[in-house]
Design an enzyme around this catalytic site. Structure first.
Site, PDB file in Angstrom:
ATOM      1  CG  HIS A 113      -1.997  -1.150   1.040  1.00 22.37           C
ATOM      2  ND1 HIS A 113      -2.631  -1.732   2.101  1.00 22.37           N
ATOM      3  CD2 HIS A 113      -2.462  -1.801  -0.073  1.00 22.37           C
ATOM      4  CE1 HIS A 113      -3.455  -2.680   1.658  1.00 22.37           C
ATOM      5  NE2 HIS A 113      -3.367  -2.745   0.348  1.00 22.37           N
ATOM      6  CG  HIS A 155      -6.742 -11.110  -7.402  1.00 19.49           C
ATOM      7  ND1 HIS A 155      -6.296 -10.756  -8.645  1.00 19.49           N
ATOM      8  CD2 HIS A 155      -6.916 -12.462  -7.425  1.00 19.49           C
ATOM      9  CE1 HIS A 155      -6.191 -11.840  -9.406  1.00 19.49           C
ATOM     10  NE2 HIS A 155      -6.564 -12.890  -8.696  1.00 19.49           N
ATOM     11  CB  SER A 192      -5.911  -2.601  -2.779  1.00 16.86           C
ATOM     12  OG  SER A 192      -6.741  -3.714  -3.008  1.00 16.86           O
ATOM     13  CD  GLU A 251     -12.434 -11.088  -3.151  1.00 15.25           C
ATOM     14  OE1 GLU A 251     -11.352 -10.512  -3.257  1.00 15.25           O
ATOM     15  OE2 GLU A 251     -12.548 -12.297  -2.866  1.00 15.25           O
ATOM     16  CG  ASP A 283     -10.784 -15.293 -12.915  1.00 17.93           C
ATOM     17  OD1 ASP A 283      -9.897 -14.423 -12.954  1.00 17.93           O
ATOM     18  OD2 ASP A 283     -10.537 -16.508 -12.900  1.00 17.93           O
ATOM     19  N   GLY A 284     -10.826 -11.891 -11.671  1.00 17.13           N
ATOM     20  CA  GLY A 284     -10.105 -10.672 -12.046  1.00 17.13           C
ATOM     21  C   GLY A 284      -9.185 -10.857 -13.236  1.00 17.13           C
ATOM     22  CG  ASP A 331      -2.748  -8.063  -3.571  1.00 16.27           C
ATOM     23  OD1 ASP A 331      -1.845  -8.879  -3.298  1.00 16.27           O
ATOM     24  OD2 ASP A 331      -3.378  -7.428  -2.698  1.00 16.27           O
TER      25      ASP A 331
HETATM   26  N1  SAM Z   1      -5.833  -6.362  -2.894  1.00 10.66           N
HETATM   27  C1  SAM Z   1      -6.334  -6.518  -1.537  1.00 10.66           C
HETATM   28  C2  SAM Z   1      -5.708  -5.447  -0.659  1.00 10.66           C
HETATM   29  O1  SAM Z   1      -4.562  -5.038  -0.899  1.00 10.66           O
HETATM   30  O2  SAM Z   1      -6.386  -4.993   0.266  1.00 10.66           O
HETATM   31  C3  SAM Z   1      -6.044  -7.896  -0.983  1.00 10.66           C
HETATM   32  C4  SAM Z   1      -6.438  -9.014  -1.874  1.00 10.66           C
HETATM   33  S1  SAM Z   1      -6.155 -10.624  -1.232  1.00 10.66           S
HETATM   34  C5  SAM Z   1      -4.415 -10.750  -1.188  1.00 10.66           C
HETATM   35  C6  SAM Z   1      -6.583 -11.622  -2.616  1.00 10.66           C
HETATM   36  C7  SAM Z   1      -8.095 -11.714  -2.855  1.00 10.66           C
HETATM   37  O3  SAM Z   1      -8.311 -12.299  -4.144  1.00 10.66           O
HETATM   38  C8  SAM Z   1      -8.829 -12.601  -1.886  1.00 10.66           C
HETATM   39  O4  SAM Z   1      -9.845 -11.845  -1.269  1.00 10.66           O
HETATM   40  C9  SAM Z   1      -9.430 -13.736  -2.746  1.00 10.66           C
HETATM   41  O5  SAM Z   1     -10.715 -14.134  -2.323  1.00 10.66           O
HETATM   42  C10 SAM Z   1      -9.502 -13.068  -4.095  1.00 10.66           C
HETATM   43  N2  SAM Z   1      -9.450 -13.952  -5.287  1.00 10.66           N
HETATM   44  C11 SAM Z   1      -8.860 -15.158  -5.432  1.00 10.66           C
HETATM   45  N3  SAM Z   1      -8.910 -15.572  -6.733  1.00 10.66           N
HETATM   46  C12 SAM Z   1      -9.528 -14.559  -7.422  1.00 10.66           C
HETATM   47  C13 SAM Z   1      -9.825 -14.346  -8.800  1.00 10.66           C
HETATM   48  N4  SAM Z   1      -9.485 -15.248  -9.729  1.00 10.66           N
HETATM   49  N5  SAM Z   1     -10.433 -13.193  -9.165  1.00 10.66           N
HETATM   50  C14 SAM Z   1     -10.774 -12.271  -8.229  1.00 10.66           C
HETATM   51  N6  SAM Z   1     -10.506 -12.401  -6.902  1.00 10.66           N
HETATM   52  C15 SAM Z   1      -9.887 -13.542  -6.512  1.00 10.66           C
END
Ligand code: SAM
Length: 300
Positions: free
Chosen positions: A19, A42, A105, A125, A153-154, A174
């Site tokens: 961050h 993500h 984020s 997410e 899916d991101g 992320d």
């Molecule tokens: N970016 C966030 C932050 O900095 O506050 C933290 C994200 S965390 C490390 C990763 C997130 O990705 C999790 O909440 C998980 O559920 C989600 N996730 C996992 N696979 C994903 C996908 N294919 N597409 C979107 N989200 C996904």
């Protein structure tokens, strides 16, 4: 899949690094008057309580943002501008003082976007509970058309968004890396995204852990950026192993992730100098034992 919940990790040393660098990138990109599109592939739940059962159980913020905020550095006039910006932004979510709320984020990004410039934020997410929580937090913020949340899916969704109409974009990738294939997906996503939109800024976070895929990821990203003839920056922060033993009968805390990295393709030209000042200070405040260190490299 879906065993990862960012709530356990919010505000840990990895979030501090990610961050802090993210804010620096965004501040630079929003200094130009033209519209910016930001995609957070993500996103997580968006907002976290540091006094919740989640955060309390893991105690990770204790070794991250809480330690940094309580360190003598935090009030030192020599505090680096990047770390100052990070602490100020987190503090702005806690107007009554103390640090109870931690912005993930989505909110780190949103708080730096401009309405008048028509900046846009797209959030993805997949987790059923966290995507619901994220949508609720965003709705409360009343950001109108500026922020869109999707349970999707991101990696897949990013394709359709590049190149953005604004022709200026920051993409944060992320993942939780709970499945091994995430490492290869990140590399493929950067490669394909650069083909679609070569001037976008791509910001990847990854864990530094003894696993071949994790070790390989920054190398692969360097090769991809070099082939595309784009500049890149790579920063890592390791707080080292905790020497503290957990009290008898209590679970060991903070013995999980000890290091992480960020890799930025097309970084702002100011980022390197900013991190050169910030990283040693983060290490001074958060470093705790064997294996601690920081590194910064760049090209282009
Ligand atoms: N970016 C966030 C932050 O900095 O506050 C933290 C994200 S965390 C490390 C990763 C997130 O990705 C999790 O909440 C998980 O559920 C989600 N996730 C996992 N696979 C994903 C996908 N294919 N597409 C979107 N989200 C996904």
């Amino acid at each position: 899949m879906f065993s990862y919940r960012h709530g356990f990790h919010a505000g840990n040393h990895a979030d501090v690094l990610k961050h802090t660098a993210l804010i620096a990138v965004l501040k630079h990109l929003t200094a130009k008057p033209t519209a910016l599109t930001v995609v957070d592939t993500h996103a997580g739940a968006g907002l976290y309580r540091l006094d919740s059962d989640f955060a309390g159980t893991s105690g990770e913020a204790q070794d991250g943002v809480l330690r940094l905020a309580a360190s003598p550095l935090a009030t030192d006039p020599a505090l680096s501008p990047l770390v100052r910006d990070y602490l100020d932004l987190v503090a702005s979510f806690n107007p009554k003082g103390g640090l109870k709320v931690y912005p993930g984020s989505p909110f780190v990004i949103q708080s730096l976007l401009r309405h008048e410039a028509r900046d846009r934020l797209r959030l993805f997410e997949m987790h059923p509970t966290d995507s619901k929580a994220l949508a609720g937090h965003v709705a409360q913020m009343e950001a109108g058309r500026q922020v869109a949340v999707q349970r999707a899916d991101g990696f897949e969704s990013l394709r359709a968004l590049l190149p953005p109409p604004s022709r200026r974009a920051l993409v944060l990738i992320d993942p939780s890396y709970e499945i091994k294939s995430d490492y290869a997906k990140v590399a493929a996503c950067i490669q394909e995204s650069l083909k679609r939109f070569v001037t976008g800024t791509y910001f990847v976070w990854y864990p530094v852990i003894p696993r071949p895929e994790a070790h390989e990821l920054p190398r692969r990203l360097k090769t991809i950026a070099n082939h595309a003839a784009r500049p890149w920056l790579h920063a890592t922060l390791s707080i080292g192993q905790s020497e503290a033993k957990a009290p008898v009968g209590e679970p060991a805390k903070g013995h999980g992730l000890t290091a992480s990295g960020v890799f930025v393709v097309n970084p702002p030209h100011t980022l390197k100098a900013g991190l050169q000042l910030a990283l040693p200070q983060l290490l001074e405040a958060l470093g705790r034992g064997r294996g601690k260190g920081q590194a910064l490299e760049s090209a282009g």
